[in-house]
Design a protein around this motif. Sequence first.
Motif, PDB file in Angstrom:
ATOM      1  N   GLU A  21       1.359   1.778 -20.439  1.00 48.56           N
ATOM      2  CA  GLU A  21       1.673   3.202 -20.323  1.00 48.56           C
ATOM      3  C   GLU A  21       2.256   3.724 -21.629  1.00 48.56           C
ATOM      4  O   GLU A  21       1.883   4.798 -22.096  1.00 48.56           O
ATOM      5  N   TYR A  37       1.222   6.856 -24.187  1.00 49.43           N
ATOM      6  CA  TYR A  37       2.129   7.931 -24.586  1.00 49.43           C
ATOM      7  C   TYR A  37       2.291   7.989 -26.104  1.00 49.43           C
ATOM      8  O   TYR A  37       2.374   9.077 -26.678  1.00 49.43           O
ATOM      9  N   ARG A  49       0.502  13.131 -17.572  1.00 47.32           N
ATOM     10  CA  ARG A  49       0.786  12.009 -16.668  1.00 47.32           C
ATOM     11  C   ARG A  49       0.709  12.476 -15.218  1.00 47.32           C
ATOM     12  O   ARG A  49       0.091  11.827 -14.369  1.00 47.32           O
ATOM     13  N   ASP A  82       4.274  14.559 -20.075  1.00 41.74           N
ATOM     14  CA  ASP A  82       4.663  14.547 -18.663  1.00 41.74           C
ATOM     15  C   ASP A  82       3.635  15.299 -17.820  1.00 41.74           C
ATOM     16  O   ASP A  82       3.269  14.847 -16.734  1.00 41.74           O
ATOM     17  N   ILE A  86       9.833   9.717 -17.613  1.00 43.51           N
ATOM     18  CA  ILE A  86       8.470   9.210 -17.771  1.00 43.51           C
ATOM     19  C   ILE A  86       8.454   7.687 -17.760  1.00 43.51           C
ATOM     20  O   ILE A  86       7.543   7.070 -17.209  1.00 43.51           O
TER      21      ILE A  86
END
Length: 95
Positions: free
Chosen positions: A49, A53, A71, A68, A30
């Motif tokens: 990012e 997360y 995303r 994941d 990731i």
Amino acid sequence: METEFITITEYCVNYDIEPSFIVSLEESGIIIFTIIGEEKYIHQEQFSELDKYIHLHYDLHINIEGIDAIRHLLLKVNQMQEEIRELHKKLHLHE
């Protein structure tokens, strides 16, 4: 001059998160670490990012696999939006 990299340890201390979370993100592909010498660093371009997360994991209790998947779906949505924009441009050319 602002540095472009921060160590994993510094990042985790600054944001009060577990280093194992960051390592799990990297192991899942990731995020990508930059290795300088013996130390692993996070590039500043990944900070926004990582913030997302962190929110997903710590605030919404979503695991790494879920992050994941989210995303991946968001990347697909962005690709589809770009394709729609391109199709709109082509449509306007033919009007």
